[in-house]
Write a protein that holds these residues in place. Structure first.
Motif, PDB file in Angstrom:
ATOM      1  N   UNK A 179      39.635   9.132   9.470  1.00  7.20           N
ATOM      2  CA  UNK A 179      38.239   8.774   9.699  1.00  7.20           C
ATOM      3  C   UNK A 179      37.906   8.790  11.193  1.00  7.20           C
ATOM      4  N   UNK A 180      38.829   8.273  12.009  1.00  2.00           N
ATOM      5  CA  UNK A 180      38.591   8.225  13.455  1.00  2.00           C
ATOM      6  C   UNK A 180      38.500   9.632  14.035  1.00  2.00           C
ATOM      7  N   UNK A 181      39.364  10.529  13.583  1.00  8.58           N
ATOM      8  CA  UNK A 181      39.308  11.915  14.067  1.00  8.58           C
ATOM      9  C   UNK A 181      37.982  12.570  13.705  1.00  8.58           C
ATOM     10  N   UNK A 182      37.527  12.341  12.484  1.00 11.80           N
ATOM     11  CA  UNK A 182      36.247  12.899  12.061  1.00 11.80           C
ATOM     12  C   UNK A 182      35.108  12.315  12.886  1.00 11.80           C
ATOM     13  N   UNK A 183      35.186  11.012  13.204  1.00  4.67           N
ATOM     14  CA  UNK A 183      34.148  10.366  14.013  1.00  4.67           C
ATOM     15  C   UNK A 183      34.105  10.949  15.417  1.00  4.67           C
ATOM     16  N   UNK A 184      35.265  11.226  16.006  1.00  3.77           N
ATOM     17  CA  UNK A 184      35.298  11.812  17.347  1.00  3.77           C
ATOM     18  C   UNK A 184      34.696  13.213  17.346  1.00  3.77           C
ATOM     19  N   UNK A 185      34.934  13.958  16.283  1.00  7.59           N
ATOM     20  CA  UNK A 185      34.320  15.283  16.185  1.00  7.59           C
ATOM     21  C   UNK A 185      32.804  15.176  16.095  1.00  7.59           C
ATOM     22  N   UNK A 186      32.313  14.164  15.359  1.00  5.55           N
ATOM     23  CA  UNK A 186      30.858  13.957  15.308  1.00  5.55           C
ATOM     24  C   UNK A 186      30.323  13.524  16.665  1.00  5.55           C
ATOM     25  N   UNK A 187      31.091  12.717  17.399  1.00  2.86           N
ATOM     26  CA  UNK A 187      30.638  12.242  18.709  1.00  2.86           C
ATOM     27  C   UNK A 187      30.387  13.390  19.679  1.00  2.86           C
TER      28      UNK A 187
END
Length: 465
Positions: A179-187
């Motif tokens: 989830x954190x990796x996906x959030x960083x990609x969205x950021x």
């Protein structure tokens, strides 16, 4: 304190060489602060749309998994999935809360063009995320039997649910890290790769589920093994997708404390906020268990349909956060306001379309999941009428996203816990006197009240920016 000026870090003299050089702009980082320009509606649609595709794939596999188990024609197995999922939602809520904090602060730093600090804080805080979820997952596995008994699980359903959690819960850190990796990609605005990370996990699970459940006759154990392999694949592909964005590095010990202070300021209220929904769901499951395995199976069917049907609404809550935080960090407050309005309009459109589709196809849905007895009444009521209440769920979720990213995370905590307690327990308790149908109606009435209040408060917060 300025939003673009974090508190000074306490760094030893030996670490002075590791401080970020002024200006804190990493020219090698790709596409910084892309949401501070261009059409807000386009950004929201692209981010939420790609996020919805990824979420829909994940939840569709979960729904397919439930369909596989339902066609083993054992009510104890489908009920076991419902009981295990009730605890699983609590675990995921903690992971989502930490991810919200990570996305809000990192997005704000990127918006302020402090990319080096964003990378160091992200890398450091992910160590904390793994540690917290490792403890939570282990405790859940150890206490699984006790917790499931409190929910009302008995007999074979209890045995199967305990076995499932014993296998899956220790691997909770993989869920959180993915989830954190996906959030960083969205950021950083890479919606396509963020979507691909979740799609890869869904593909692996979809491939392995029928092989392990039917081919090797492993039942819920096969579903658990498939889930673990899928989560590991997501993390591996997440590292691959982030390699060009330079948003992760080897964690620096000195950065853990300041990163935890700053990100935790958003993450802790977000965790409390997200825990409210599954805690309220635990009360509903407990009351529903009084009416037998068919009632639990009907509730479990709804719980699998909702994430697929409302993937776009759920994706909005994770996707518009970076848009809001980047524009807030850049000082463009009019675009923050526009983001909230766009999100609410899209929520309304999504709910209307979903309501029409589920109402029209509720009979095939009943046959698809082999619903029996009271489960037929439960699923029919939801598809034809109660699905409309998810407009107010959407209002609550979008408002919470605004609160978390605009400096009022305690508002989202208050509204979510208000919904989970005052908006759930008395309504569900009164409804239980009228059977499973009364429980569902009571649950829906509670969310109408708190979703409306949250939306009104969000508009007030926007006006004060």
């Amino acid at each position: 304190m300025s939003l673009t000026s974090p508190p000074p870090d306490k760094i030893s003299p030996d670490d002075l060489a590791q401080q970020e050089p002024p200006p804190e702009v990493d020219l090698k980082a790709t596409r910084p602060a892309r949401f501070v320009h261009g059409s807000i509606m386009r950004h929201v649609v692209v981010m939420a749309g790609t996020g919805a595709i990824g979420l829909m794939a994940v939840f569709a596999v979960d729904l397919l998994n439930f369909w596989y188990i339902s066609h083993l024609h054992d009510p104890a197995l489908t009920a076991a999935i419902g009981f295990a999922a009730a605890l699983g939602y609590v675990q995921v809520a903690v992971s989502i809360g930490m991810t919200i904090g990570l996305g809000a602060i990192i997005g704000r730093l990127i918006g302020a063009r402090r990319v080096i600090r964003a990378r160091r804080f992200a890398s450091a805080f992910m160590v904390v995320m793994v540690a917290v979820t490792a403890v939570l997952g282990s405790l859940t596995a150890v206490l699984a039997s006790f917790l499931l008994t409190l929910l009302g699980a008995r007999g074979e359903a209890l045995i199967q649910a305990v076995g499932f959690l014993h296998l899956v819960s220790p691997f909770l850190p993989l869920v959180c890290y993915g989830m954190a990796q996906s959030a960083l990609l969205r950021c950083v605005g890479d919606a396509r790769r963020s979507m691909q990370v979740t799609l890869v996990g869904a593909f692996v699970s979809a491939l392995l589920d029928p092989i392990l459940i039917f081919g090797f006759h492993m039942g819920l154990t096969g579903a658990a093994i498939s889930t673990i392999i899928s989560r590991g694949t997501v993390v591996a592909f997440g590292f691959y997708s982030l390699r060009n964005h330079r948003m992760l590095e080897r964690p620096r010990l000195w950065a853990i404390a300041p990163a935890t202070r700053q990100i935790g300021g958003v993450a802790l209220p977000a965790i409390a906020t997200n825990l409210a929904t599954p805690i309220g769901g635990l009360f509903t499951t407990h009351f529903m268990s009084r009416f037998g395995l068919e009632a639990i199976s009907g509730q479990a069917t709804i719980d699998r349909i909702v994430p697929v049907a409302f993937a776009f609404v759920f994706a909005l809550t994770g996707s518009v956060g970076p848009i809001m935080s980047q524009n807030l960090g850049a000082g463009k407050k009019d675009r923050v306001r526009e983001t909230l309005y766009a999100s609410l309009k899209l929520t309304a459109l999504c709910v209307v379309l979903t309501w029409a589709i589920l109402a029209a196809f509720h009979t095939p849905i009943l046959h698809l999941f082999a619903s029996k007895g009271v489960a037929i009444r439960i699923v029919t009521l939801f598809c034809c009428w109660l699905v409309a209440s998810y407009f107010f769920v959407g209002l609550l979720f979008v408002s919470n996203t605004a609160f978390n990213n605009l400096g009022h995370p305690l508002y989202s905590t208050g509204f979510n816990w208000g919904r989970a307690t005052l908006g759930t327990i008395p309504f569900v308790w009164i409804g239980s006197f009228y059977g499973p149908i009364g429980i569902l109606v009571g649950q829906s009435l509670g969310v109408v009240i708190f979703g409306s209040l949250a939306a009104l408060t969000a508009f007030r917060v926007i006006k004060r920016i």
